[in-house]
Design an enzyme around this catalytic site. Structure first.
Site, PDB file in Angstrom:
ATOM      1  N   GLU A  40       0.904  -1.433   0.177  1.00  0.00           N
ATOM      2  CA  GLU A  40       0.022   0.245  -0.302  1.00  0.00           C
ATOM      3  C   GLU A  40       1.035   1.055   0.135  1.00  0.00           C
ATOM      4  O   GLU A  40       2.281   1.264   0.508  1.00  0.00           O
ATOM      5  CB  GLU A  40      -0.361  -0.355   1.605  1.00  0.00           C
ATOM      6  N   LYS A 106      -9.847   0.802  -0.897  1.00  0.00           N
ATOM      7  CA  LYS A 106      -9.661  -0.167   0.194  1.00  0.00           C
ATOM      8  C   LYS A 106     -10.921   0.489   0.798  1.00  0.00           C
ATOM      9  O   LYS A 106     -11.487   1.389   0.504  1.00  0.00           O
ATOM     10  CB  LYS A 106      -9.261   1.032   0.459  1.00  0.00           C
ATOM     11  N   CYS A 142      -4.503  -3.614   3.543  1.00  0.00           N
ATOM     12  CA  CYS A 142      -4.156  -3.490   5.495  1.00  0.00           C
ATOM     13  C   CYS A 142      -5.597  -3.865   5.909  1.00  0.00           C
ATOM     14  O   CYS A 142      -5.697  -4.872   6.654  1.00  0.00           O
ATOM     15  CB  CYS A 142      -3.954  -2.112   4.875  1.00  0.00           C
TER      16      CYS A 142
END
Length: 264
Positions: A40, A106, A142
């Site tokens: 990321e 995300k 993440c």
């Protein structure tokens, strides 16, 4: 299938970060990898002005990654920031090369441990899958790793390999949570989980301050029965894995959690 894990350390300079991607993607391609996973925030490191750096998916930074993937004949996954709603960005994973051109925004934003990602980031709305050589992959970024339903959704849609790009936040017990969660998601779904983090900045002599998640290293690859195939240290590293996809059939015969699951 060979997959490369590029645990690197991005900077505040998008052009320099492209040079890092080129260096490690070239090594991965030379080693015969079909795909290379970068962390990321490869576009610009966390802790910088994401809004100022944000570019559209057809902007020069993404186009440079596309051209590199085409040149090297490899699929590249790299985190970037694209324009969001209002004065916010989207935390985006660009997936490009080998006839693939897609992206994932995300879904789960990191409003935890004293950091509020939602202040500056617009959440994504849809999971993303793609195929290479008939093998279905899915992606996550993440904090998504803490949400089992996303990974179960992927597995129920035929995904065999889950790829996670991260810039994981440091703190007491956080690195252990990162590796534990990767193992848990593999066991939840009897899929491979390949989770690639930013290297720990302190491993390169950087002094880290503030709450922005910069990475802890310890990128990890886990097989469908939760066995660790590779775990990196804290510093910059390229790992090449040759995955035996028959392990998924073996795992699902022994541990048919997907088949045994019931609606509650």
């Amino acid at each position: 299938m060979k997959i490369a894990m590029a645990q690197v350390l991005s900077t505040n300079d998008p052009q320099l970060n492209l040079d890092i991607i080129r260096e490690y993607a070239t090594q991965a391609s030379s080693a015969g990898a079909r795909l290379v996973v970068f962390p990321e925030a490869m576009h610009i490191a966390m802790g910088n002005s994401l809004l100022d750096a944000a570019e559209p998916l057809d902007g020069p930074w993404a186009q440079a990654v596309r051209q590199l993937a085409e040149e090297l004949q490899i699929t590249i996954l790299a985190g970037m920031f694209t324009p969001g709603e209002g004065a916010r960005v989207r935390n985006t994973l660009l997936i490009t090369g080998s006839g693939i051109d897609t992206h994932y925004d995300k879904i789960h934003l990191y409003d935890a441990f004293g950091f509020a990602e939602s202040d500056s980031v617009t959440p994504g709305e849809r999971p993303v899958h793609f195929d290479i050589d008939g093998v279905k992959f899915a992606v996550a970024i993440c904090y998504d790793l803490r949400f089992p339903k996303l990974f179960t959704h992927h597995a129920q849609h035929g995904v065999l390999i889950n790829l996670v790009s991260a810039s994981w936040g440091a703190g007491e017990g956080k690195a252990e949570q990162w590796t534990t969660l990767a193992k848990a998601r593999a066991l939840d779904t009897t899929t491979f989980v390949i989770a690639v983090d930013q290297a720990d900045p302190e491993s390169a002599g950087e002094t880290v301050s503030g709450t922005a998640p910069r990475g802890v290293g310890r990128s990890i690859a886990v097989d469908p029965l939760g066995r660790v195939l590779h775990e990196s240290g804290q510093g910059v590293e390229l790992a090449i894995l040759d995955l035996d996809l028959e392990a998924i059939t073996e795992a699902r015969e022994k541990l048919p959690v997907l088949a045994n699951a019931r609606e509650i």
